[in-house]
Design a protein around this motif. Structure first.
Motif, PDB file in Angstrom:
ATOM      1  N   PRO A  95      33.473  40.940  47.255  1.00 16.31           N
ATOM      2  CA  PRO A  95      32.944  40.881  46.144  1.00 16.31           C
ATOM      3  C   PRO A  95      31.483  41.363  46.028  1.00 16.31           C
ATOM      4  CG  PRO A  95      33.735  38.443  46.200  1.00 16.31           C
ATOM      5  CD  PRO A  95      33.698  39.674  47.527  1.00 16.31           C
ATOM      6  N   ALA A 136      30.173  42.356  39.594  1.00 17.08           N
ATOM      7  CA  ALA A 136      31.608  43.458  39.838  1.00 17.08           C
ATOM      8  C   ALA A 136      32.548  43.731  38.334  1.00 17.08           C
ATOM      9  CB  ALA A 136      32.173  43.223  41.354  1.00 17.08           C
ATOM     10  N   ASP A 137      32.479  41.667  37.993  1.00 14.02           N
ATOM     11  CA  ASP A 137      33.867  41.636  36.909  1.00 14.02           C
ATOM     12  C   ASP A 137      32.965  42.219  35.769  1.00 14.02           C
ATOM     13  OD1 ASP A 137      35.672  40.637  38.637  1.00 14.02           O
ATOM     14  OD2 ASP A 137      35.437  39.184  38.074  1.00 14.02           O
ATOM     15  N   ARG A 158      32.167  44.891  46.142  1.00 18.79           N
ATOM     16  CA  ARG A 158      33.205  45.869  44.852  1.00 18.79           C
ATOM     17  C   ARG A 158      31.809  46.005  43.920  1.00 18.79           C
ATOM     18  NH1 ARG A 158      35.813  42.430  41.108  1.00 18.79           N
ATOM     19  NH2 ARG A 158      35.231  40.345  41.898  1.00 18.79           N
ATOM     20  N   PHE A 159      30.944  45.039  43.854  1.00 21.61           N
ATOM     21  CA  PHE A 159      29.686  44.868  42.995  1.00 21.61           C
ATOM     22  C   PHE A 159      29.008  45.784  43.085  1.00 21.61           C
ATOM     23  CE2 PHE A 159      25.010  44.549  42.676  1.00 21.61           C
ATOM     24  CZ  PHE A 159      24.742  44.430  41.618  1.00 21.61           C
ATOM     25  N   ALA A 168      32.752  46.288  35.792  1.00 17.88           N
ATOM     26  CA  ALA A 168      33.832  46.651  35.155  1.00 17.88           C
ATOM     27  C   ALA A 168      34.422  46.690  33.978  1.00 17.88           C
ATOM     28  CB  ALA A 168      35.870  46.052  36.544  1.00 17.88           C
ATOM     29  N   HIS A 177      29.778  49.072  44.956  1.00 21.36           N
ATOM     30  CA  HIS A 177      30.195  50.406  44.029  1.00 21.36           C
ATOM     31  C   HIS A 177      30.166  50.634  43.242  1.00 21.36           C
ATOM     32  CE1 HIS A 177      32.086  52.175  48.082  1.00 21.36           C
ATOM     33  NE2 HIS A 177      32.468  50.713  48.904  1.00 21.36           N
ATOM     34  N   GLY A 178      30.660  49.172  42.539  1.00 21.91           N
ATOM     35  CA  GLY A 178      30.419  49.427  40.535  1.00 21.91           C
ATOM     36  C   GLY A 178      29.221  49.921  39.950  1.00 21.91           C
ATOM     37  N   ASP A 224      37.153  45.361  50.305  1.00 18.99           N
ATOM     38  CA  ASP A 224      36.708  44.692  48.431  1.00 18.99           C
ATOM     39  C   ASP A 224      36.986  43.820  48.410  1.00 18.99           C
ATOM     40  OD1 ASP A 224      39.051  43.785  50.022  1.00 18.99           O
ATOM     41  OD2 ASP A 224      40.707  43.418  49.885  1.00 18.99           O
ATOM     42  N   TYR A 244      27.997  37.795  42.761  1.00 20.31           N
ATOM     43  CA  TYR A 244      28.387  39.130  43.587  1.00 20.31           C
ATOM     44  C   TYR A 244      30.141  39.417  42.454  1.00 20.31           C
ATOM     45  CZ  TYR A 244      25.421  40.475  46.934  1.00 20.31           C
ATOM     46  OH  TYR A 244      23.856  41.041  47.387  1.00 20.31           O
TER      47      TYR A 244
END
Length: 258
Positions: free
Chosen positions: A83, A39-40, A86-87, A43, A89-90, A81, A35
């Motif tokens: 992983p 997510a990275d 974050r994914f 981004a 929401h990404g 926040d 994840y």
């Protein structure tokens, strides 16, 4: 470019970033680290002007078995926040075109992530399922909002309350996927459409997507937050503990006391 993390591969060519789930030995079950890598990648794609389109894909035999249960139990999401959030929401906030090629089983988040994609191409072997109730949990990724919107309430209730798989043709009928092709063609079709989009003016693509999603972005964020709170609470309750215990012990769960 290729990510050093072997379970998630990223490759960028001609304005298209492809994110590949690459953990076939575990049916592309998604870990916290996976994840985080996705997510990275999203981004990076969001801020890189050279990347105009993103494609998510698995293998022609399997998209994803959903969460890796062992990893999930060892490292449950700790706050928004984490992983996994974050994914989620990404993908929900990603402003550029987001496509998916889906073949074989797409379980849990393997299905709900598709609700945030703009175009989805499925192999005729695709099988979608959202078995959250069967694990003593509730839906995530704003699927409790988006699935009824897409399918209508009664079909959504069938998909989310029973949690049983539905096949590619049914997914096409309810609008979850755009086209159904052979498993060997799905990735190539997604790449072909991605290249077609990458040749269009990015400002027009981004603004058109923004206008289409504008009315529900806040609702999606609110629903994700409420689902996340319920999910975290239910993870500690008897039904989920029984479901996960039965899964790990390869037995049928007994929910008679939950």
């Amino acid at each position: 470019m290729n990510a050093p993390f072997k379970d998630i591969l990223t490759h960028t060519e001609a304005g298209v970033m492809t994110i590949t789930l690459n953990r076939l030995e575990r049916k592309n079950a998604i870990t916290s680290a996976m994840y985080g890598a996705m997510a990275d990648a999203l981004a990076a794609a969001q801020t890189d002007a050279a990347i105009r389109v993103v494609v998510l894909q698995g293998h022609e035999t399997i998209f994803s078995a959903g969460n890796d249960i062992g990893d999930f139990l060892n490292k449950p999401p700790a706050g928004m926040d984490s992983p996994v959030f974050r994914f989620l929401h990404g993908i929900a906030a990603f402003s550029k075109p987001l496509l998916a090629a889906v073949c074989g089983p797409a379980v849990g988040v393997g299905t709900t992530m598709l609700l945030h994609c703009d175009l989805v191409y499925a192999g005729d072997n695709a099988a979608f399922s959202m078995p959250f109730v069967n694990l003593g949990l509730c839906p995530e990724a704003a699927s409790s909002l988006l699935v009824p919107q897409m399918m209508g309430y009664h079909r959504a209730a069938e998909a989310l309350l029973l949690g049983e798989p539905f096949m590619a043709e049914a997914a096409l009928e309810v609008g979850l996927v755009n086209r159904v092709v052979s498993p060997t063609e799905a990735s190539n079709l997604a790449q072909s459409v991605a290249r077609k989009l990458a040749a269009k003016p990015i400002t027009s693509l981004v603004e058109t997507k923004r206008l289409m999603k504008k009315g529900q972005q806040q609702l999606v964020a609110q629903q994700m937050a409420e689902e996340g709170a319920s999910f975290g609470r239910m993870l500690q309750e008897p039904a989920a503990k029984e479901a996960f215990g039965a899964f790990m012990e390869k037995r049928k769960p007994d929910f008679s006391k939950s």
